[in-house]
Design an enzyme around this catalytic site. Sequence first.
Site, PDB file in Angstrom:
ATOM      1  N   LYS A 200      -2.266  -9.624  -3.442  1.00 44.86           N
ATOM      2  CA  LYS A 200      -3.562  -9.676  -2.766  1.00 44.86           C
ATOM      3  C   LYS A 200      -4.672 -10.130  -3.712  1.00 44.86           C
ATOM      4  CE  LYS A 200      -5.648  -5.841  -1.251  1.00 44.86           C
ATOM      5  NZ  LYS A 200      -6.355  -4.828  -0.435  1.00 44.86           N
TER       6      LYS A 200
ATOM      7  N   ASP B 270      -4.307   1.271  -8.040  1.00 47.29           N
ATOM      8  CA  ASP B 270      -4.036   1.101  -6.605  1.00 47.29           C
ATOM      9  C   ASP B 270      -2.714   1.728  -6.177  1.00 47.29           C
ATOM     10  OD1 ASP B 270      -6.351  -0.152  -5.767  1.00 47.29           O
ATOM     11  OD2 ASP B 270      -5.619  -2.153  -6.253  1.00 47.29           O
TER      12      ASP B 270
END
Length: 434
Positions: free
Chosen positions: A21, A315
């Site tokens: 991403k 994350d």
Amino acid sequence: MQFKILPGGAMSGEARVPGDKSISHRSIMLGALANGTTRVKGFLEGEDALATLAAFRAMGVHIEGPEHGNVTVHGVGLHGLTAPADALDLGNAGTGMRLICGLLAGQTFDAELTGDASLCSRPMGRVIDPLTMMGASIQSAQGGRPPLSIRGGQKLRSIHYELPMASAQVKSCVLLAGLYSEGCTSVAEPGPSRDHTERMLRGFGYPVRSVKGVISLQGGGSLQACDIDVPADISSAAFFLVAASIAPDSDLILTHVGINPTRIGVINILQLMGANITLQNHSEVGGEPVADIRVRSAALRGIEIPLDQVPLAIDEFPVLFVAAACATGRTVLRGAEELRVKESDRIAAMAEGLSTLGIINEVLEDGIIIEGGTFGGGVIKTYHDHRIAMSFAIAALRAEDEITVLDCDHVATSFPGFDSLARSLGLQIQAEAS
């Protein structure tokens, strides 16, 4: 949409998870600002990256695709963006908003950045403050939250900025604004954070210096188009690294995964916990190291997570909390304040879900203590956070009863097709209308 997951199962097979991403966001941004045509393979067709793509289309950039992960960006140069007709809606994309904020600070036109309810609840002061120091004019809602109104035509000055905490988004925002400033803009990091922006700027022919934790560039240069092959996202792979570690009789290979040294905290931490993870078929694609990762079942043990690994796995902590719950003994995380300002307060949200499933934990201001135990079943609130949803789906592999995960629509922001891929590898998961 909600997930219903039956308990048990093993993970086996071979899979390639969606594209990274972070790199997908940056490929569109830098491709748009480059001279020439940039061709991207492996682009993540998730909602976050698509929101960034739509924002640059709205600023006059001709972009073809995405089609099966292929995108063609016809760059307009550093000074070729045009004023959007409406506010730029970034949806749930915090990375998109923070980085675009830096680029918009140096434009000649006014612009407004907004997003969904989750994004508009997230504080943006961490990027507004240094940009204001550079001469940007930015108005926000109360508490530094979106929508953000950015006034064009401001003359930016270069600064040396000491990051209060390691943050790739803040670092990248300042460096991207530095493209439009006079002189040398530099950012000092207290610890390493992901370096995709620096690597990709160099890939586009823009000189960036990195010396002893200080990253710097001179304003006023130009970017030249290049081809980008986006590796599989290690943040998405992390769910299956944990899944195959905790589920008995598992043996799984994840192919072409990005193993950027600033992103492999999840592998390092799992290996410290006793995970059986090996890397093979190493190569480099567009300046980014990649490898196939093989992971097999292992008996995990609780650890005190090293502080130097925290920014390298920021994350991935939601699913690492699931690993900790399946480990023998106690796992302690400190130094992770940034988890409180993600798509949700991830410390609070994960602690609540772990408690729902019967796992003893103690919330700290900057982390959590998790006692290894046994998952029961239950209904999990996700607070519209994609990583919370996927993490508790993985927990079912070691649960004693069914787990229902509510509000899973946002999973598509980073991992479209998560449930179908997980099902093909052995997770007993069904997506249902809620």
